[in-house]
Design a protein around this motif. Structure first.
Motif, mmCIF file in Angstrom:
data_model
loop_
_atom_site.group_PDB
_atom_site.id
_atom_site.type_symbol
_atom_site.label_atom_id
_atom_site.label_comp_id
_atom_site.label_asym_id
_atom_site.label_seq_id
_atom_site.Cartn_x
_atom_site.Cartn_y
_atom_site.Cartn_z
ATOM 1 N N ASN A 128 0.838 -1.195 0.000
ATOM 2 C CA ASN A 128 0.000 0.000 0.000
ATOM 3 C C ASN A 128 0.875 1.247 0.000
ATOM 4 O O ASN A 128 2.052 1.211 0.375
ATOM 5 N N THR A 134 -4.342 8.773 1.895
ATOM 6 C CA THR A 134 -4.672 8.513 0.497
ATOM 7 C C THR A 134 -4.902 7.029 0.299
ATOM 8 O O THR A 134 -4.497 6.207 1.120
ATOM 9 N N ALA A 135 -5.574 6.691 -0.787
ATOM 10 C CA ALA A 135 -5.846 5.288 -1.119
ATOM 11 C C ALA A 135 -5.049 4.954 -2.374
ATOM 12 O O ALA A 135 -5.517 5.169 -3.499
ATOM 13 N N ARG A 136 -3.844 4.420 -2.163
ATOM 14 C CA ARG A 136 -2.971 4.140 -3.290
ATOM 15 C C ARG A 136 -2.279 2.798 -3.098
ATOM 16 O O ARG A 136 -2.109 2.316 -1.977
ATOM 17 N N ARG A 174 -3.733 5.048 -8.048
ATOM 18 C CA ARG A 174 -4.685 5.742 -7.175
ATOM 19 C C ARG A 174 -6.029 5.040 -7.285
ATOM 20 O O ARG A 174 -6.605 4.920 -8.365
ATOM 21 N N LEU A 175 -6.533 4.561 -6.147
ATOM 22 C CA LEU A 175 -7.791 3.838 -6.127
ATOM 23 C C LEU A 175 -8.965 4.782 -6.319
ATOM 24 O O LEU A 175 -8.871 5.992 -6.026
ATOM 25 N N SER A 177 -11.419 4.978 -4.546
ATOM 26 C CA SER A 177 -11.891 5.442 -3.245
ATOM 27 C C SER A 177 -11.072 6.607 -2.710
ATOM 28 O O SER A 177 -11.405 7.158 -1.659
ATOM 29 N N ASP A 178 -9.997 7.008 -3.408
ATOM 30 C CA ASP A 178 -9.177 8.132 -2.970
ATOM 31 C C ASP A 178 -9.984 9.425 -3.017
ATOM 32 O O ASP A 178 -10.829 9.628 -3.900
ATOM 33 N N ARG A 201 -10.084 5.964 1.924
ATOM 34 C CA ARG A 201 -9.896 4.513 2.051
ATOM 35 C C ARG A 201 -10.922 3.924 3.011
ATOM 36 O O ARG A 201 -11.215 4.487 4.065
ATOM 37 N N ASP A 202 -11.478 2.793 2.618
ATOM 38 C CA ASP A 202 -12.475 2.052 3.404
ATOM 39 C C ASP A 202 -13.794 2.812 3.565
ATOM 40 O O ASP A 202 -14.589 2.480 4.449
ATOM 41 N N GLU A 261 -9.566 -3.645 -2.104
ATOM 42 C CA GLU A 261 -8.705 -3.950 -0.960
ATOM 43 C C GLU A 261 -8.587 -5.456 -0.743
ATOM 44 O O GLU A 261 -8.244 -5.892 0.356
#
Length: 293
Positions: A128, A134-136, A174-175, A177-178, A201-202, A261
């Motif tokens: 991760n 951040t969601a990456r 980059r997801l 969800s970011d 994230r989440d 995830e």
């Protein structure tokens, strides 16, 4: 008159006589017992009378022998139990690994089906991103694998994110969800176009700036519209799971269809064909068409 010897000093038969008599008696008993079993009952009675004495004499040795056998057997049982316990743990670990490999194999088959329908590269998630806000993800494909920033990352269920940074050996994804990520989408049911935003994230995805009377329902599937020139049209993105119509603008929350995830392997889609440049003014395209005529 001859004096007689007192009875106290009288002696029995001479030793030689007694030896001879006892020898003859022994020989007679041996011959009689061998031929006629004369001493069998006597021997049985003597064995009964001597059994307690024999038991008392042999009991300590038997107890010592039984104790030694018990201790050695106990040590063998403990060693065998330890080996069986270790074997059980190893079998459990192998069973868990087998289940994980079966699940991974199933996911790879699904990805293979997607890869057959659209040019892409298989990539493995390394770790991760370091920024917790951040969601990456970091994947094991980079410039040497002809990966470029802007390429789309998917799994067998839908869009995972977008490549935003490329290194020689790795890339940063980059997801969706970011917080800084948005994807142009449309509702599969009625082709209504909108934009879906990440919330972190989440956290669920969100559709903003939609009026309360918009034709969007819980359970609707959102797919990429393709109007941004980055995401190919028709890729599954999310599903609407909650719609709140309390104010002038509805609050719409969605769940990503992709396991962003969950997976270890992903697909990086080949870059889209470049679109025609966007005109500086909307009328420029019309003017060029008239001049051409």
């Amino acid at each position: 008159m001859q004096a007689s010897q007192p009875a106290f000093f009288k002696q029995g038969p001479k030793p030689l006589t007694r030896f001879f008599l006892f020898s003859v008696l022994s020989i007679c008993l041996i011959v009689g017992d061998a031929n006629f079993q004369m001493l069998g009952p006597v021997r049985q009675q003597l064995s009964v009378l001597l059994y307690p004495l024999q038991w008392l004499v042999t009991a300590p040795f038997e107890l010592l022998k039984d104790t030694s056998t018990f201790l050695s057997r106990q040590a063998e049982l403990l060693s065998e139990n330890r080996k069986l316990h270790d074997a059980q743990l190893l079998a459990s670990v192998n069973a868990m690994k087998l289940k994980a490999l079966e699940a991974e194999n199933a996911r790879l088959r699904q990805l293979n089906t997607v890869q057959a329908s659209q040019p892409s590269q298989l990539t493995e998630i390394l770790y991760n991103g370091r920024d917790p806000f951040t969601a990456r993800l970091i994947v094991d494909r980079g410039e040497r694998a002809n990966i470029r920033a802007g390429q789309i990352v998917v799994d067998a269920s839908g869009v995972v994110g977008q490549v935003v940074r490329v290194q020689p050996m790795t890339s940063e994804v980059r997801l969706i969800s970011d917080r800084n990520h948005m994807v142009p989408v449309q509702i599969e049911r009625n082709q209504l176009r909108t934009v879906i935003y990440g919330m972190g994230r989440d956290l669920p995805l969100e559709i903003r700036n939609m009026s309360s009377n918009s034709d969007i329902k819980e359970g609707d599937t959102l797919i990429t519209s393709g109007i941004d020139g980055l995401y190919p049209a028709g890729l599954p993105v999310a599903k609407v799971n909650k719609v709140e119509r309390n104010n002038a603008f509805a609050r719409i929350y969605c769940t990503p269809l992709a396991g962003i995830e969950q997976h270890r392997f992903l697909l990086i889609l080949e870059a889209n064909r470049a679109l025609t440049p966007y005109p500086a003014h909307a009328s420029d395209a019309v003017t060029k068409q008239k001049k051409g005529r």
